[in-house]
Design a protein around this motif. Structure first.
Motif, PDB file in Angstrom:
ATOM      1  N   UNK A  46       2.461  21.559  24.037  1.00 14.67           N
ATOM      2  CA  UNK A  46       1.849  21.522  22.709  1.00 14.67           C
ATOM      3  C   UNK A  46       1.478  22.903  22.232  1.00 14.67           C
ATOM      4  N   UNK A  47       1.017  23.759  23.188  1.00 19.49           N
ATOM      5  CA  UNK A  47       0.630  25.106  22.814  1.00 19.49           C
ATOM      6  C   UNK A  47       1.845  25.934  22.429  1.00 19.49           C
ATOM      7  N   UNK A  48       2.993  25.694  22.976  1.00 20.03           N
ATOM      8  CA  UNK A  48       4.213  26.446  22.670  1.00 20.03           C
ATOM      9  C   UNK A  48       5.006  25.807  21.524  1.00 20.03           C
ATOM     10  N   UNK A  49       4.917  24.524  21.439  1.00 18.98           N
ATOM     11  CA  UNK A  49       5.708  23.827  20.436  1.00 18.98           C
ATOM     12  C   UNK A  49       5.238  24.109  19.006  1.00 18.98           C
ATOM     13  N   UNK A  50       3.975  24.069  18.753  1.00 19.53           N
ATOM     14  CA  UNK A  50       3.459  24.254  17.391  1.00 19.53           C
ATOM     15  C   UNK A  50       3.748  25.662  16.890  1.00 19.53           C
ATOM     16  N   UNK A  51       3.450  26.717  17.615  1.00 24.04           N
ATOM     17  CA  UNK A  51       3.804  28.059  17.111  1.00 24.04           C
ATOM     18  C   UNK A  51       5.313  28.239  16.971  1.00 24.04           C
ATOM     19  N   UNK A  52       6.103  27.611  17.837  1.00 21.88           N
ATOM     20  CA  UNK A  52       7.557  27.718  17.723  1.00 21.88           C
ATOM     21  C   UNK A  52       8.071  27.044  16.453  1.00 21.88           C
ATOM     22  N   UNK A  53       7.536  25.882  16.146  1.00 26.72           N
ATOM     23  CA  UNK A  53       7.943  25.181  14.931  1.00 26.72           C
ATOM     24  C   UNK A  53       7.519  25.951  13.668  1.00 26.72           C
ATOM     25  N   UNK A  54       6.347  26.522  13.697  1.00 26.00           N
ATOM     26  CA  UNK A  54       5.883  27.315  12.557  1.00 26.00           C
ATOM     27  C   UNK A  54       6.796  28.523  12.377  1.00 26.00           C
ATOM     28  N   UNK A  55       7.185  29.177  13.508  1.00 22.45           N
ATOM     29  CA  UNK A  55       8.050  30.343  13.429  1.00 22.45           C
ATOM     30  C   UNK A  55       9.424  29.971  12.900  1.00 22.45           C
ATOM     31  N   UNK A  56       9.962  28.871  13.353  1.00 22.56           N
ATOM     32  CA  UNK A  56      11.279  28.432  12.878  1.00 22.56           C
ATOM     33  C   UNK A  56      11.218  28.066  11.375  1.00 22.56           C
ATOM     34  N   UNK A  57      10.129  27.461  10.956  1.00 22.63           N
ATOM     35  CA  UNK A  57       9.953  27.091   9.543  1.00 22.63           C
ATOM     36  C   UNK A  57       9.893  28.338   8.663  1.00 22.63           C
ATOM     37  N   UNK A  58       9.150  29.336   9.101  1.00 26.70           N
ATOM     38  CA  UNK A  58       9.059  30.583   8.336  1.00 26.70           C
ATOM     39  C   UNK A  58      10.401  31.312   8.307  1.00 26.70           C
ATOM     40  N   UNK A  59      11.116  31.311   9.423  1.00 28.60           N
ATOM     41  CA  UNK A  59      12.416  31.983   9.475  1.00 28.60           C
ATOM     42  C   UNK A  59      13.413  31.298   8.536  1.00 28.60           C
ATOM     43  N   UNK A  60      13.413  29.973   8.581  1.00 31.44           N
ATOM     44  CA  UNK A  60      14.324  29.220   7.725  1.00 31.44           C
ATOM     45  C   UNK A  60      13.972  29.436   6.241  1.00 31.44           C
ATOM     46  N   UNK A  61      12.679  29.425   5.905  1.00 35.98           N
ATOM     47  CA  UNK A  61      12.244  29.646   4.524  1.00 35.98           C
ATOM     48  C   UNK A  61      12.630  31.045   4.061  1.00 35.98           C
ATOM     49  N   UNK A  62      12.435  32.033   4.906  1.00 36.51           N
ATOM     50  CA  UNK A  62      12.797  33.409   4.560  1.00 36.51           C
ATOM     51  C   UNK A  62      14.298  33.543   4.380  1.00 36.51           C
ATOM     52  N   UNK A  63      15.051  32.870   5.209  1.00 36.97           N
ATOM     53  CA  UNK A  63      16.503  32.930   5.094  1.00 36.97           C
ATOM     54  C   UNK A  63      16.985  32.269   3.792  1.00 36.97           C
ATOM     55  N   UNK A  64      16.390  31.159   3.404  1.00 32.65           N
ATOM     56  CA  UNK A  64      16.788  30.464   2.185  1.00 32.65           C
ATOM     57  C   UNK A  64      16.357  31.235   0.933  1.00 32.65           C
ATOM     58  N   UNK A  65      15.185  31.803   0.956  1.00 33.70           N
ATOM     59  CA  UNK A  65      14.691  32.523  -0.224  1.00 33.70           C
ATOM     60  C   UNK A  65      15.294  33.908  -0.351  1.00 33.70           C
ATOM     61  N   UNK A  66      15.587  34.527   0.677  1.00 34.03           N
ATOM     62  CA  UNK A  66      16.115  35.875   0.626  1.00 34.03           C
ATOM     63  C   UNK A  66      14.977  36.872   0.503  1.00 34.03           C
ATOM     64  N   UNK A  67      15.354  38.092   0.350  1.00 27.92           N
ATOM     65  CA  UNK A  67      14.352  39.150   0.244  1.00 27.92           C
ATOM     66  C   UNK A  67      13.939  39.266  -1.216  1.00 27.92           C
ATOM     67  N   UNK A  68      12.827  38.711  -1.524  1.00 29.16           N
ATOM     68  CA  UNK A  68      12.409  38.648  -2.916  1.00 29.16           C
ATOM     69  C   UNK A  68      12.037  40.011  -3.461  1.00 29.16           C
ATOM     70  N   UNK A  69      11.349  40.787  -2.687  1.00 25.21           N
ATOM     71  CA  UNK A  69      10.913  42.090  -3.191  1.00 25.21           C
ATOM     72  C   UNK A  69      12.110  42.994  -3.447  1.00 25.21           C
ATOM     73  N   UNK A  70      13.039  43.008  -2.587  1.00 26.92           N
ATOM     74  CA  UNK A  70      14.219  43.840  -2.737  1.00 26.92           C
ATOM     75  C   UNK A  70      15.086  43.336  -3.893  1.00 26.92           C
TER      76      UNK A  70
END
Length: 190
Positions: A6-30
């Motif tokens: 549980x301690x590893x799963x929740x941070x891993x899922x949050x990290x994967x969610x952020x990575x996927x969101x960043x990949x879909x949105x792209x680099x907004x500032x740039x």
């Protein structure tokens, strides 16, 4: 294992969610900083067609009013004629003001006659109205009529004074009137 998983799963899922969101949105500032701004040329009208139509309508109303005021002026007395002259002068001033305003728009519209054709047409219509009305000539004729009323008023006032003083009113005492008796006597003596 549940505690560790549980301690590893929740941070891993949050990290994967952020990575996927960043990949879909792209680099907004740039993306925003590297976009070129497109310049569009806007041409704004210095006067709208509705404004020109309003000015034309006002000029028509003033011209019609001047024309109607001038009709039948020879049936008026001195006071009415003076009031009429004042109204005609005010109407003419309003018409001239509209003409001047339209002329300034007309001069500016000559720079791009295709785009501002409505201004040119409107000015030509108002210019035609001003030329047709001839308010200056009407005012001059009205002033002549007023002067003739004043002259007739002075003559009638002189006649009244002579009547009051007891002097007989003869054809010789009224200026500008030729006696019919004098004309007959001259014709008979010949």
């Amino acid at each position: 294992m549940t505690g560790r998983f549980g301690k590893l799963l929740i941070p891993g899922l949050v990290w994967m969610n952020l990575s996927l969101t960043l990949h879909l949105m792209g680099e907004t500032e740039a993306a925003f900083s590297t976009q070129e701004t497109s310049t569009m040329a806007y041409s704004m009208a210095f006067v709208f067609p509705y404004t020109i139509q309003q000015l034309e309508e006002q000029a028509k109303v003033e011209a019609e009013e001047i024309g109607q005021l001038y009709q039948g002026y020879k049936d008026l007395n001195l006071e009415e004629a003076l009031l009429l002259k004042e109204k005609v002068v005010k109407g003419n001033e309003a018409l001239q003001t509209l003409h001047t305003k339209m002329e300034s728009y007309y001069q500016e519209a000559l720079n791009d006659p295709k785009e501002y054709h409505y201004v040119i047409e409107g000015f030509l219509n108002v210019d035609k109205l001003v030329g047709y009305i001839d308010a200056e000539g009407e005012i001059t004729r009205l002033e002549s009529y007023i002067e003739s009323l004043r002259g007739a008023g002075e003559t009638s006032v002189e006649g009244k004074k002579r009547d009051e003083e007891g002097e007989p009113v003869t054809s010789g005492s009224i200026p500008g009137q030729v006696s019919e008796d004098t004309g007959k006597q001259e014709g008979e003596s010949e």
